[in-house]
Design a protein around this motif. Structure first.
Motif, mmCIF file in Angstrom:
data_model
loop_
_atom_site.group_PDB
_atom_site.id
_atom_site.type_symbol
_atom_site.label_atom_id
_atom_site.label_comp_id
_atom_site.label_asym_id
_atom_site.label_seq_id
_atom_site.Cartn_x
_atom_site.Cartn_y
_atom_site.Cartn_z
ATOM 1 N N MET A 1 6.497 -12.421 6.461
ATOM 2 C CA MET A 1 6.001 -12.926 5.202
ATOM 3 C C MET A 1 5.168 -11.841 4.524
ATOM 4 S SD MET A 1 6.017 -15.882 3.676
ATOM 5 C CE MET A 1 5.154 -16.902 2.574
ATOM 6 N N VAL A 2 5.344 -11.704 3.238
ATOM 7 C CA VAL A 2 4.605 -10.703 2.473
ATOM 8 C C VAL A 2 3.319 -11.345 1.966
ATOM 9 C CG1 VAL A 2 4.696 -9.170 0.502
ATOM 10 C CG2 VAL A 2 6.764 -9.598 1.799
ATOM 11 N N SER A 3 2.211 -10.667 2.177
ATOM 12 C CA SER A 3 0.923 -11.231 1.779
ATOM 13 C C SER A 3 0.693 -11.061 0.282
ATOM 14 C CB SER A 3 -0.206 -10.558 2.562
ATOM 15 O OG SER A 3 -0.324 -9.216 2.180
ATOM 16 N N SER A 4 -0.243 -11.825 -0.232
ATOM 17 C CA SER A 4 -0.542 -11.750 -1.661
ATOM 18 C C SER A 4 -1.167 -10.408 -2.028
ATOM 19 C CB SER A 4 -1.459 -12.894 -2.073
ATOM 20 O OG SER A 4 -2.673 -12.828 -1.366
ATOM 21 N N SER A 5 -1.911 -9.821 -1.100
ATOM 22 C CA SER A 5 -2.492 -8.507 -1.408
ATOM 23 C C SER A 5 -1.417 -7.435 -1.512
ATOM 24 C CB SER A 5 -3.527 -8.123 -0.346
ATOM 25 O OG SER A 5 -2.908 -7.958 0.914
ATOM 26 N N SER A 6 -0.369 -7.527 -0.694
ATOM 27 C CA SER A 6 0.701 -6.529 -0.803
ATOM 28 C C SER A 6 1.523 -6.756 -2.070
ATOM 29 C CB SER A 6 1.596 -6.547 0.436
ATOM 30 O OG SER A 6 2.305 -7.753 0.523
ATOM 31 N N LEU A 7 1.671 -8.010 -2.491
ATOM 32 C CA LEU A 7 2.353 -8.281 -3.760
ATOM 33 C C LEU A 7 1.564 -7.722 -4.936
ATOM 34 C CD1 LEU A 7 3.624 -11.942 -3.297
ATOM 35 C CD2 LEU A 7 4.997 -9.883 -3.512
ATOM 36 N N LEU A 8 0.256 -7.937 -4.905
ATOM 37 C CA LEU A 8 -0.588 -7.440 -5.989
ATOM 38 C C LEU A 8 -0.615 -5.917 -6.012
ATOM 39 C CD1 LEU A 8 -2.501 -8.144 -8.289
ATOM 40 C CD2 LEU A 8 -4.367 -8.123 -6.640
ATOM 41 N N SER A 9 -0.719 -5.302 -4.833
ATOM 42 C CA SER A 9 -0.726 -3.836 -4.805
ATOM 43 C C SER A 9 0.632 -3.275 -5.220
ATOM 44 C CB SER A 9 -1.139 -3.314 -3.428
ATOM 45 O OG SER A 9 -0.157 -3.607 -2.459
ATOM 46 N N ALA A 10 1.720 -3.960 -4.870
ATOM 47 C CA ALA A 10 3.043 -3.513 -5.305
ATOM 48 C C ALA A 10 3.166 -3.589 -6.823
ATOM 49 C CB ALA A 10 4.130 -4.347 -4.642
ATOM 50 N N LEU A 11 2.612 -4.632 -7.408
ATOM 51 C CA LEU A 11 2.642 -4.771 -8.861
ATOM 52 C C LEU A 11 1.838 -3.667 -9.535
ATOM 53 C CD1 LEU A 11 3.591 -6.608 -11.201
ATOM 54 C CD2 LEU A 11 1.415 -7.770 -10.999
ATOM 55 N N VAL A 12 0.631 -3.427 -9.050
ATOM 56 C CA VAL A 12 -0.231 -2.403 -9.647
ATOM 57 C C VAL A 12 0.373 -1.010 -9.468
ATOM 58 C CG1 VAL A 12 -2.496 -1.286 -9.457
ATOM 59 C CG2 VAL A 12 -2.333 -3.770 -9.455
ATOM 60 N N ILE A 13 0.811 -0.713 -8.261
ATOM 61 C CA ILE A 13 1.388 0.608 -7.994
ATOM 62 C C ILE A 13 2.686 0.789 -8.767
ATOM 63 C CG2 ILE A 13 2.500 2.009 -6.201
ATOM 64 C CD1 ILE A 13 0.285 1.046 -4.300
ATOM 65 N N GLY A 14 3.524 -0.241 -8.815
ATOM 66 C CA GLY A 14 4.789 -0.140 -9.544
ATOM 67 C C GLY A 14 4.602 0.097 -11.026
ATOM 68 N N VAL A 15 3.681 -0.649 -11.644
ATOM 69 C CA VAL A 15 3.409 -0.459 -13.073
ATOM 70 C C VAL A 15 2.834 0.932 -13.321
ATOM 71 C CG1 VAL A 15 1.932 -1.223 -14.979
ATOM 72 C CG2 VAL A 15 3.144 -2.902 -13.598
ATOM 73 N N THR A 16 1.930 1.372 -12.474
ATOM 74 C CA THR A 16 1.313 2.694 -12.638
ATOM 75 C C THR A 16 2.347 3.800 -12.493
ATOM 76 O OG1 THR A 16 -0.759 1.822 -11.755
ATOM 77 C CG2 THR A 16 -0.504 4.222 -11.799
ATOM 78 N N VAL A 17 3.148 3.729 -11.448
ATOM 79 C CA VAL A 17 4.171 4.764 -11.234
ATOM 80 C C VAL A 17 5.194 4.743 -12.365
ATOM 81 C CG1 VAL A 17 6.091 5.444 -9.738
ATOM 82 C CG2 VAL A 17 3.885 4.905 -8.740
ATOM 83 N N GLY A 18 5.580 3.556 -12.821
ATOM 84 C CA GLY A 18 6.539 3.466 -13.924
ATOM 85 C C GLY A 18 6.018 4.082 -15.207
ATOM 86 N N LEU A 19 4.772 3.807 -15.545
ATOM 87 C CA LEU A 19 4.198 4.361 -16.781
ATOM 88 C C LEU A 19 3.923 5.854 -16.665
ATOM 89 C CD1 LEU A 19 1.730 1.508 -17.794
ATOM 90 C CD2 LEU A 19 3.920 2.089 -18.847
ATOM 91 N N VAL A 20 3.345 6.268 -15.548
ATOM 92 C CA VAL A 20 3.034 7.688 -15.368
ATOM 93 C C VAL A 20 4.322 8.501 -15.271
ATOM 94 C CG1 VAL A 20 2.008 9.367 -13.781
ATOM 95 C CG2 VAL A 20 0.769 7.299 -14.372
ATOM 96 N N GLY A 21 5.301 7.985 -14.558
ATOM 97 C CA GLY A 21 6.582 8.691 -14.451
ATOM 98 C C GLY A 21 7.253 8.856 -15.795
ATOM 99 N N ARG A 22 7.120 7.864 -16.618
ATOM 100 C CA ARG A 22 7.703 7.934 -17.962
ATOM 101 C C ARG A 22 7.004 8.993 -18.812
ATOM 102 N NH1 ARG A 22 11.635 6.519 -21.545
ATOM 103 N NH2 ARG A 22 10.736 6.006 -23.529
ATOM 104 N N LEU A 23 5.690 9.108 -18.657
ATOM 105 C CA LEU A 23 4.937 10.055 -19.474
ATOM 106 C C LEU A 23 5.028 11.488 -18.956
ATOM 107 C CD1 LEU A 23 1.715 7.942 -20.055
ATOM 108 C CD2 LEU A 23 3.529 8.410 -21.698
ATOM 109 N N VAL A 24 5.103 11.655 -17.642
ATOM 110 C CA VAL A 24 5.000 12.989 -17.053
ATOM 111 C C VAL A 24 6.331 13.743 -17.066
ATOM 112 C CG1 VAL A 24 4.560 14.181 -14.858
ATOM 113 C CG2 VAL A 24 3.027 12.400 -15.631
ATOM 114 N N LEU A 25 7.432 13.036 -16.884
ATOM 115 C CA LEU A 25 8.716 13.729 -16.782
ATOM 116 C C LEU A 25 9.110 14.345 -18.119
ATOM 117 C CD1 LEU A 25 10.715 11.263 -14.540
ATOM 118 C CD2 LEU A 25 9.887 13.523 -13.947
ATOM 119 N N PRO A 26 9.532 15.611 -18.103
ATOM 120 C CA PRO A 26 9.921 16.269 -19.353
ATOM 121 C C PRO A 26 11.323 15.855 -19.780
ATOM 122 C CG PRO A 26 10.196 17.773 -17.520
ATOM 123 C CD PRO A 26 9.588 16.515 -16.960
ATOM 124 N N GLY A 27 11.667 16.195 -20.998
ATOM 125 C CA GLY A 27 13.014 15.943 -21.486
ATOM 126 C C GLY A 27 13.104 14.659 -22.285
#
Length: 117
Positions: A1-27
């Motif tokens: 079973m996945v805990s609520s803290s891992s769900l919340l951290s997955a959401l925060v990390i996923g949104v952060t990586v998605g936004l930063v990856g979009r801004l940092v990658l060239p092209g």
């Protein structure tokens, strides 16, 4: 079973990586922001599930977060790069426009669109 803290951290990390990856990658940015964020969240959640299957305790924040980031970063990078390569080149758009101007893409004199057989 996945805990609520891992769900919340997955959401925060996923949104952060998605936004930063979009801004940092060239092209050219062919992938929309929502796609990079959604892929970041999904891959981060997959990293959390994988870490749990390997035996990382749900209370251990650091190993789970490393797995989430380790899954999310390559997925977002590959998605942005792949979306940039899938965009039609200017010449391809011009060829389509010329075909449509000649008669809607219908072949002339009984030929086929692919050329002579």
């Amino acid at each position: 079973m996945v805990s609520s803290s891992s769900l919340l951290s997955a959401l925060v990390i996923g949104v952060t990586v998605g936004l930063v990856g979009r801004l940092v990658l060239p092209g050219p940015k062919a992938a929309p922001v929502w796609l990079t964020v959604a892929l970041g969240v999904a891959a981060s959640q997959l990293g959390s599930i994988t870490a749990r299957l390997v035996g990382v305790k749900p209370d251990a924040l650091m190993p789970g977060s490393v797995a989430q980031v380790g899954f999310a970063v390559p997925v977002v990078v590959l998605a942005v790069i792949a979306a940039g390569r899938l965009q039609p080149q200017d010449g391809a758009v011009a060829r389509v426009d010329r075909v449509e101007q000649r008669g809607g893409g219908r072949p002339r004199s009984g030929g086929t669109l692919r050329g002579p057989a």
